[in-house]
Design a protein around this motif. Structure first.
Motif, PDB file in Angstrom:
ATOM      1  N   ALA A  25      71.512  -1.015 -15.677  1.00 41.96           N
ATOM      2  CA  ALA A  25      71.627  -1.174 -17.125  1.00 41.96           C
ATOM      3  C   ALA A  25      71.763  -2.651 -17.394  1.00 41.96           C
ATOM      4  CB  ALA A  25      72.873  -0.446 -17.629  1.00 41.96           C
ATOM      5  N   SER A  26      70.949  -3.184 -18.308  1.00 42.23           N
ATOM      6  CA  SER A  26      71.091  -4.585 -18.692  1.00 42.23           C
ATOM      7  C   SER A  26      71.561  -4.616 -20.132  1.00 42.23           C
ATOM      8  CB  SER A  26      69.760  -5.315 -18.561  1.00 42.23           C
ATOM      9  OG  SER A  26      69.302  -5.209 -17.233  1.00 42.23           O
ATOM     10  N   ILE A  27      72.737  -5.184 -20.329  1.00 41.12           N
ATOM     11  CA  ILE A  27      73.334  -5.134 -21.658  1.00 41.12           C
ATOM     12  C   ILE A  27      73.707  -6.535 -22.145  1.00 41.12           C
ATOM     13  CG2 ILE A  27      74.177  -2.758 -21.431  1.00 41.12           C
ATOM     14  CD1 ILE A  27      76.901  -3.885 -20.713  1.00 41.12           C
ATOM     15  N   GLY A  28      73.860  -6.651 -23.457  1.00 37.22           N
ATOM     16  CA  GLY A  28      74.262  -7.927 -24.046  1.00 37.22           C
ATOM     17  C   GLY A  28      75.512  -7.720 -24.860  1.00 37.22           C
ATOM     18  N   SER A  29      75.599  -8.417 -25.993  1.00 37.32           N
ATOM     19  CA  SER A  29      76.832  -8.267 -26.769  1.00 37.32           C
ATOM     20  C   SER A  29      76.777  -7.078 -27.736  1.00 37.32           C
ATOM     21  CB  SER A  29      77.153  -9.561 -27.509  1.00 37.32           C
ATOM     22  OG  SER A  29      76.003 -10.019 -28.145  1.00 37.32           O
ATOM     23  N   GLY A  30      75.568  -6.594 -28.052  1.00 36.99           N
ATOM     24  CA  GLY A  30      75.454  -5.421 -28.930  1.00 36.99           C
ATOM     25  C   GLY A  30      75.301  -4.144 -28.113  1.00 36.99           C
ATOM     26  N   THR A  31      74.839  -3.070 -28.757  1.00 35.19           N
ATOM     27  CA  THR A  31      74.700  -1.812 -28.011  1.00 35.19           C
ATOM     28  C   THR A  31      73.310  -1.659 -27.393  1.00 35.19           C
ATOM     29  OG1 THR A  31      74.039  -0.634 -30.011  1.00 35.19           O
ATOM     30  CG2 THR A  31      76.380  -0.531 -29.403  1.00 35.19           C
ATOM     31  N   ARG A  32      72.295  -2.366 -27.936  1.00 30.11           N
ATOM     32  CA  ARG A  32      70.952  -2.175 -27.381  1.00 30.11           C
ATOM     33  C   ARG A  32      70.893  -2.708 -25.949  1.00 30.11           C
ATOM     34  NH1 ARG A  32      67.259  -4.757 -30.934  1.00 30.11           N
ATOM     35  NH2 ARG A  32      67.970  -6.603 -29.866  1.00 30.11           N
ATOM     36  N   GLY A  33      70.307  -1.923 -25.062  1.00 34.60           N
ATOM     37  CA  GLY A  33      70.217  -2.349 -23.671  1.00 34.60           C
ATOM     38  C   GLY A  33      68.853  -2.033 -23.091  1.00 34.60           C
ATOM     39  N   LEU A  34      68.621  -2.578 -21.905  1.00 38.67           N
ATOM     40  CA  LEU A  34      67.366  -2.363 -21.179  1.00 38.67           C
ATOM     41  C   LEU A  34      67.724  -1.638 -19.888  1.00 38.67           C
ATOM     42  CD1 LEU A  34      64.360  -3.081 -20.496  1.00 38.67           C
ATOM     43  CD2 LEU A  34      65.201  -5.285 -19.691  1.00 38.67           C
ATOM     44  N   TYR A  35      67.094  -0.491 -19.656  1.00 44.52           N
ATOM     45  CA  TYR A  35      67.477   0.367 -18.532  1.00 44.52           C
ATOM     46  C   TYR A  35      66.284   0.550 -17.611  1.00 44.52           C
ATOM     47  CZ  TYR A  35      71.313   0.935 -21.675  1.00 44.52           C
ATOM     48  OH  TYR A  35      72.376   0.652 -22.492  1.00 44.52           O
TER      49      TYR A  35
END
Ligand code: NAD
Length: 353
Positions: free
Chosen positions: A262-272
């Protein structure tokens, strides 16, 4: 709930495993009464062929509009000319930067029934349960590159704020687990690592007093991952070290094909995405292991959509699948019957439903 999910199949086995991930997301939506709209877009070599750009504007826009992105894999021999100006991997690096997903989470657990698929002795694998948190949008992969006839260089840069935010992600995870954080660097040689070590110590000392911080040099960490893997809880490290150590750690689980990220940032949208690449050696044969992508879909539900029960339903179904003896070729012992990607996915859907 309603959610828009961008699906980027990519190259090689990417489309084969992405199809499995999409089918599982759709099944979860049906079972739990959600409405997921899955929208496919091009990335990597596929996008180079169609648009001469590994990350077309339309793909970025669709990802930005979505609640989460599920990706297969990119790359392959067709686009691997080292002198080529556009390369599939540029699409993935740009996408990570565009979505500002700076933290790559790679959980590694070993199903007891797969202990035999790992090259390590079974007793070393007891109780292995770790998460590697890899910094994803900085360091040497993103630094300035130069090349002339006789030399080449890649610049490695880290800023304090980049280290602080990744250490906070890792320490927060450790606080929900066993309170143990291991930071991996090369501080005896690299200036970026000396900064990394100082900032990590400061963040943990000031903000996470309950956490036990261990520091390892990357060469030693590579050894300890194999000699005492069960001792690790959360590992935090920079981009390139994380890339290499997670491939090494994947062998604990028996195959690259098993592991999600899981690649995440400061918001909820992520790249899986699964941690493996496009596996050109088996692409098109329908034998790729879809488990890493399916487990990535579970992480997507948990981290981007807040659907923990649904994520657990997938994870339980995956565990049951392996327990039942379902095996793709990469995790089968020589005499075991093997399933194709589609058969493995269908067996999982049967358990899930
Ligand atoms: P790879 O991960 O594609 O394959 C390594 C080995 O693992 C191969 O033998 C492959 O058959 C096997 N394998 C990988 N995934 C599997 C699965 N799901 N089921 C069964 N076996 C599986 O790594 P590579 O061969 O070094 O790279 C191939 C291409 O993928 C290169 O172009 C590389 O740049 C690219 N790549 C992409 C990503 C990504 O998209 N995130 C990551 C790594 C590599």
């Amino acid at each position: 709930m309603e959610a828009l999910i961008a699906v980027l199949p990519g190259d090689g086995i990417g489309p084969e495993v992405a199809r499995a991930g999409s089918a599982v997301l759709q099944a979860v939506a049906d079972k739990f009464g959600h409405k997921f709209e899955l929208v496919e877009s091009a990335i990597g070599g596929d996008a180079i062929d169609q648009h001469n750009d590994p990350l077309p504007k339309d793909t970025i826009a669709k990802c930005r509009d979505s609640n989460a992105v599920l990706l297969g894999a990119v790359g392959g021999p067709k686009w691997s000319d080292p002198n080529a100006e556009v390369r599939p991997e540029q699409g993935l690096l740009r996408l990570r930067a565009e979505l500002e997903v700076f933290a790559n989470l790679r959980p590694i657990q070993i199903h007891p029934a797969l202990v035999g698929a790992s090259p390590l002795r079974p007793e070393l694998l007891q109780n292995v349960d770790m998460i590697v948190v890899r910094e994803l949008t900085g360091g040497i992969y993103f630094g300035e590159k130069t090349r002339d006839e006789n030399s080449a260089s890649d610049l490695c840069v880290y800023h304090t704020h980049e280290i602080e935010r990744i250490v906070r992600v890792a320490a927060n995870l450790a606080a929900q687990r066993k309170n143990r954080l291991c930071s991996v660097d090369k501080a005896n040689v690299l200036e970026t690592s000396r900064l990394w070590r100082a900032v990590t110590a400061q963040v943990v000392t000031e903000e996470f007093t309950e956490i036990d911080l261990e520091v390892l040099l990357v060469d030693a960490a590579a050894m300890h991952l194999l000699s005492r893997p069960a001792d690790f809880d959360v590992i935090v490290t920079e981009n390139m070290f994380g890339d290499i150590l997670t491939d090494e750690a994947s062998m604990l689980a028996g195959s690259l094909g098993m592991l999600p990220s899981a690649s995440i940032g400061s918001g909820t949208r992520g790249l899986y995405e699964p941690i493996h690449g496009s596996a050109p050696d088996i692409a098109g044969r329908g034998i790729a292991n879809p488990c890493g992508t399916i487990a990535s879909a579970a992480l997507l539900l948990r981290h981007s959509l807040g659907l923990d029960d649904e994520a657990i339903a997938i994870e339980d179904a995956l565990a049951k699948l392996i327990e039942n003896g379902a095996r793709t070729a990469d995790i089968a012992t020589p005499n075991e019957k093997t399933l194709t990607t589609d058969e493995m996915t269908a067996s999982l859907l049967q358990i899930l439903n």
